[in-house]
Design an enzyme around this catalytic site. Structure first.
Site, mmCIF file in Angstrom:
data_model
loop_
_atom_site.group_PDB
_atom_site.id
_atom_site.type_symbol
_atom_site.label_atom_id
_atom_site.label_comp_id
_atom_site.label_asym_id
_atom_site.label_seq_id
_atom_site.Cartn_x
_atom_site.Cartn_y
_atom_site.Cartn_z
ATOM 1 N N ILE A 193 -38.467 3.372 38.714
ATOM 2 C CA ILE A 193 -37.133 3.200 38.750
ATOM 3 C C ILE A 193 -36.623 4.048 39.991
ATOM 4 C CG2 ILE A 193 -34.855 3.769 37.415
ATOM 5 C CD1 ILE A 193 -36.938 1.350 36.531
ATOM 6 N N GLU A 399 -37.581 -6.469 43.317
ATOM 7 C CA GLU A 399 -36.710 -7.689 43.008
ATOM 8 C C GLU A 399 -37.139 -8.786 42.837
ATOM 9 O OE1 GLU A 399 -34.026 -6.043 42.493
ATOM 10 O OE2 GLU A 399 -32.884 -5.170 44.195
#
Length: 417
Positions: A193, A399
């Site tokens: 993250i 992504e």
């Protein structure tokens, strides 16, 4: 109106429009012209805020890029100055503090900023994606509560989808959110993250229902919530100006009021966010490639071997031409996908996947070739080109990996048969 907001903010700041610093290795991004000029095809307004972004990159980011990387500094103050220009909520609506710009405008800005520091710009792009998700799917109270601070970067946001056991297969995520009274109790963990531990707002995909994408919901978790903790800071090849940690939930009670959209809508929210995220990260790759073409050109013009400058070597001339062609082709595809996403076209998701796949692959090749043209110097940390190589390598993974991008494009094609 949106563009004038960015330009008026830039005029008020003033510091970004003055004399320009050169890049650490004598790079002057906006000096490159002709066939690879990134302003070709833009409106006058777009050229103006592109200039603002280039100037901010040259003045506020490039002089510190190597230090941020080597010392792993999260440049909060610099990002807040970027937010004063309108870059904290570029495609968030103006009524909650955003700049209200288009996806194409956003791509232009991220490409320009990335010439100063890819890693920092990539985090800013993730922050923008989170702010957009709250703006788009949040109710009036949520938008007013979160978006103004995010747009000013008084608070920073992180996107929490990936888990240790679910990367490309995002629909199999296991972090649970069990409804108990007026709270969801979260248990599980998120991996890789960006900003984790240093940011204030976590947009979390969690399972409120059964298996598969329809059981996933989206909640906003604020730092300081009991039961929220973080893993160790990861040591990475690149992207070192932004911290990366696991985000851990242990009986973490989050108010039902922090649910974005409806229960079961989380996977759709996540995927819609990622469509824009793919354009954003591809745009960051464009900036790195644009800078690397300039670095390579400048090196060829001054470096001598066998009694003449490398610019007289036809093999290297042809390589430079190929790099320029890859750059312009990538930029055109990214901007086409950005326009498709803005217009909500039926082919937008596939085009976003194409743009992310093509641009991140091609731009990595450009940066890597630029390093090769520098010879042994390119491998030294005194030279910016090696940092561009390290920072954009991960763009082929995050992504959605580029293998997943191929799946998205092929499914789009085959579904029409």
């Amino acid at each position: 109106m949106a563009a004038s907001r960015v330009l008026s903010n830039a005029a008020r700041l003033g510091s970004c429009i003055g004399s320009r610093h050169r890049f650490i290795r004598n790079l002057h991004i906006r000096g490159i012209s002709s066939c690879v000029d990134p302003s070709h095809g833009l409106t006058d307004e777009q050229k103006e805020f592109q200039k603002v972004a280039f100037d901010f990159a040259a003045n506020e980011m490039a002089p510190h890029m190597a230090e941020w990387d080597q010392k792993e500094i999260f440049p909060v103050d610099t990002m807040r100055r970027a937010a004063q220009l309108g870059f904290g909520g570029i495609y968030v609506q103006p009524d909650v503090g955003g700049s209200g710009l288009s996806r194409l405008d956003t791509s232009v800005i991220f490409e320009a900023l990335s010439t100063g520091c890819v890693s920092t710009t990539a985090y800013i792009s993730i922050h923008n994606m989170c702010a957009w998700m709250i703006d788009t799917f949040g109710n009036a109270e949520q938008r007013e509560r979160f978006c103004p601070d995010l747009c000013l970067m008084e608070k920073f946001a992180s996107y929490c989808l990936t888990e240790p056991g679910s990367g490309s297969d995002a629909a199999s995520l296991a972090t649970s959110a069990v409804l108990k009274g007026d709270h969801y109790v979260l248990n599980g963990s998120k991996a890789f993250i960006s900003g984790g531990g240093d940011t204030d707002v976590y947009v979390v995909m969690c399972r409120t229902g059964g298996k598969g994408p329809k059981g996933i919901s989206c909640v906003v978790v604020e730092k300081g919530t009991p039961g929220l903790s973080f893993g160790k800071k990861e040591r990475k090849m690149g992207w070192n100006s932004q911290p990366t940690r696991a985000v851990i939930f242990e009986d973490c009670a989050v108010p039902v009021a922090n649910l974005l959209g409806l229960e079961g809508q989380g996977f759709n929210i996540a995927m819609r966010g990622l469509n824009g995220g793919r354009i954003n990260i591809a745009s960051c790759s464009l900036g790195a490639a644009h800078a690397s073409v300039q670095l390579a050109r400048d090196h060829l013009l001054v470096r001598k071997q066998f009694g003449e400058t490398l610019s007289n070597n036809q093999f290297l001339q042809f390589k430079l031409a190929e790099m320029a062609t890859q750059l312009v082709a990538s930029r055109l595809l990214v901007r086409e996908a950005a326009a498709a996403l803005q217009d909500d076209r039926a082919d937008a998701a596939a085009l976003c996947a194409m743009a992310k796949l093509f641009a991140t692959d091609q731009c990595f090749d450009i940066c890597n070739q630029a390093l090769q043209m520098h010879g042994g110097y390119g491998y030294l940390k005194d030279y910016a080109v090696q940092q561009f190589v390290r920072d954009i390598r991960v763009h082929q993974i995050l992504e959605g990996t580029n293998e997943v991008m191929r799946m998205i494009v092929s499914r789009n094609l085959l579904s029409e048969i």
